[in-house]
Design an enzyme around this catalytic site. Structure first.
Site, PDB file in Angstrom:
ATOM      1  N   GLU A 196       0.808  -1.225   0.000  1.00  0.00           N
ATOM      2  CA  GLU A 196       0.000   0.000   0.000  1.00  0.00           C
ATOM      3  C   GLU A 196       0.845   1.282   0.000  1.00  0.00           C
ATOM      4  O   GLU A 196       0.513   2.240   0.709  1.00  0.00           O
ATOM      5  CB  GLU A 196      -0.940   0.006   1.219  1.00  0.00           C
ATOM      6  CG  GLU A 196      -1.924  -1.136   1.192  1.00  0.00           C
ATOM      7  CD  GLU A 196      -2.779  -1.216   2.445  1.00  0.00           C
ATOM      8  OE1 GLU A 196      -4.009  -1.278   2.298  1.00  0.00           O
ATOM      9  OE2 GLU A 196      -2.225  -1.238   3.565  1.00  0.00           O
TER      10      GLU A 196
HETATM   11  C1  ACM Z   1      -1.877  -5.490   4.157  1.00  0.00           C
HETATM   12  O1  ACM Z   1      -2.883  -5.993   4.666  1.00  0.00           O
HETATM   13  N1  ACM Z   1      -1.880  -4.206   3.850  1.00  0.00           N
HETATM   14  C2  ACM Z   1      -0.695  -6.279   3.892  1.00  0.00           C
END
Ligand code: ACM
Length: 560
Positions: free
Chosen positions: A376
């Site tokens: 992310e």
């Molecule tokens: C994640 O759940 N952002 C690895």
């Protein structure tokens, strides 16, 4: 109904009938007594009657207990590769000795570990000795046997006979896993922390067992909310009972930096000073982190430390202005958004910082892995992201660790021994055909922080609800086209802590899903059947209670 179920049903009916007949005799006896005919009946008749009652009640107890003792073999989680149960009964007694062979410190420690497990609820004084003679007198023998043919490091043979127990493995790790099986063969009271008065019996039998996957893990996020060393040890204890062998600890995120770094002290002093919701946060000193690592190691669990980067780094950016492209430290963050922070990719200080951080943690971590997160990174350009991951991979390599990262790192040029951790189903294309080993943590199947259903108070829903059945009825090697058994290093169930404040919250989200994940990682594929599993799982209810686990009593399971 399967043959096995038929047999069990029949056995249960027999028990009920025999119990019924005992009660009837007792009642008849009382009736007889109450009618005042007691003395008229004469001593021999009374004696015969008493004898009849004793024999009958003994018979019933033996048949009932031997059936439920046998059921303990059937109810094992994870299900072993091979189980043969026989008709005898082994009874653990105070004068039993645990003999370990060969004579060395590690085997002695394993013996002491088992002795403590057994002595606590029994009140016995079982001792450990390093020399074994003939198998006899109910003793327990833990033996390393280099030539056994079991695959991998964790396999074991367990033999329970009327007058001894013998646990054999190629490696101490196998002995440790076998001890976890042995725990489950006893009455659930074996898990109590105070002395219990129950028969400490096991049905005789033989188990041959070894794991399907090398990596069977759980992750705890100590960043969104901080958890004490004791809480983490408790989590490790619970993983141990289900043969989990990796503990991934998510040590840094936007909301908190949780491990002391001597060369960058503000990371914890400032960056560790809060958490989601604005609580006071916290961090582990290096000694405390080592205490966790050592505790895990004593439980044959390898710690995998994660420092998430280049995103999920607000706590670090808030602690050191120079890590920001504009040299200005942001405020600490106590909310739940993701994707807004990034280390400054084209500043050399970033890589000096990471070299220091990774170096210090690598030095404290005996296991071969270092997890760099990489998920992310929505505030980092794709080109910059790739440049960053390539450079970090070099740093991790220079500290002699294997790099692990979430799906997104597969966009970089990765070493052949870098490990991918799959989490998001929209990233499936990123992880297939890379020739890299993959840890399966699909969010919609394995995220322990997903709610069970709409009534679950804790947890999140972005990947959907995961009830106990959904958690169990899927397979990592058939979930994604192009990602089969040979690409899969193993499984991991992550627990993110945005909504979790206490160890009791952790337990609630982890149990009863974790035993199912443990079985997916350990037991051969193709056996999995929810109707069969839910009966086994129900029998673990009393074990969870004995371990004082605050588990979710799912209505899908008819808890014992
Ligand atoms: C994640 O759940 N952002 C690895």
């Amino acid at each position: 109904m399967s043959t096995e179920q038929n047999i069990l049903k029949q056995l249960k009916t027999n028990i009920q009938q025999s119990r019924f007949s005992v009660n009837q005799s007792i009642n008849k006896n009382r009736f007889y007594n109450l009618n005042g005919n007691f003395f008229k009946a004469g001593i021999p008749v009374i004696m015969l009657l008493i004898l009849f009652i004793i024999i009958n009640s003994c018979k019933s107890e033996i048949s009932e207990s031997s059936v439920s003792l046998k059921e303990n073999y059937r109810n094992l989680i994870p299900k072993p590769v091979s189980v043969i149960v026989s008709d005898g009964i082994y009874t653990l007694k105070n004068k039993v000795t645990i003999y370990v062979e060969p004579e060395n410190e590690e085997m002695m420690k394993l013996g002491i570990y088992l002795a403590e497990l057994l002595n606590t609820p029994t009140g016995f004084n079982i001792k450990v000795q390093s020399k074994s003679g003939k198998f006899r007198r109910g003793n327990i023998y833990l033996t390393l046997h280099k030539k056994d043919t079991l695959p991998g490091k964790e396999g074991y043979f367990l033999e329970v006979e009327k007058n001894y127990i013998h646990l054999v493995a190629k490696q101490p790790e196998g002995i440790f896993r076998g001890i976890q099986t042995l725990r489950q063969l006893f009455n659930p009271a074996i898990e109590q922390s105070t002395i219990q008065q129950v028969p400490w019996e096991i049905a005789t039998g033989k188990i041959t067992d070894y794991p399907r996957f090398e990596w069977r893990s759980a992750m705890l996020d100590v960043s969104r909310h901080f958890f004490s060393v004791n809480d983490v040890k408790r989590f490790i204890d619970l993983l141990t009972a289900y043969k989990i062998n990796r503990f991934h600890i998510h040590l840094a995120d936007d909301q908190g930096w949780r491990i002391q770094i001597n060369s960058w002290p503000n990371l914890t002093l400032h960056g560790g000073s809060t958490e989601v919701g604005g609580g006071k946060g916290g961090y582990y000193t290096q000694e405390e982190y080592s205490e966790i690592v050592n505790y895990a190691r004593e439980h044959y669990i390898t710690v995998v430390p994660e420092i998430d980067m280049p995103g999920h780094t607000n706590a670090a950016l808030a602690s050191y202005p120079e890590l920001n492209c504009n040299n200005t430290a942001p405020e600490l963050y106590t909310g739940m958004r993701v994707g807004f922070s990034s280390l400054c990719i084209h500043k050399e200080i970033t890589y000096k910082f990471l070299d220091d951080v990774i170096g210090e943690i690598a030095n404290l971590t005996p296991g071969p892995y270092f997890h760099i997160g990489g998920d992310e990174a929505h505030s980092t350009d794709k080109e910059d992201y790739i440049y960053f991951i390539n450079r970090v991979q070099e740093i991790v390599r220079s500290h002699n660790k294997l790099m692990v990262g979430w799906d997104e790192i597969s966009q970089a040029q990765l070493d052949s021994n870098t490990i991918l951790q799959h989490w998001n189903s929209s990233h499936e294309k990123l992880v297939i055909n890379r020739g890299l080993q993959v840890i399966m943590s699909p969010g919609h199947k394995m995220y322990l922080d997903m709610k069970y259903d709409s009534t679950t108070k804790l947890g999140l829903t972005w990947a959907g609800y995961i009830n106990v059945k959904d958690a169990y009825t899927w397979d990592p090697a058939t979930l994604i086209d192009g990602l089969g058994e040979k690409n899969i290093l193993g499984t991991e169930s992550p627990l993110w802590s945005e909504t979790l404040n206490t160890i009791k919250d952790i337990e609630y989200m982890t149990f009863p899903r974790l035993p199912g994940y443990a079985e997916i990682g350990w037991s051969p594929p193709g056996w999995r059947n929810w109707d069969e599993y839910k009966i086994r799982l129900s029998s673990h209810g009393p074990r969870f209670k004995a371990m004082e686990i605050n588990f979710h009593q799912s209505e899908m399971v008819d808890w014992q």
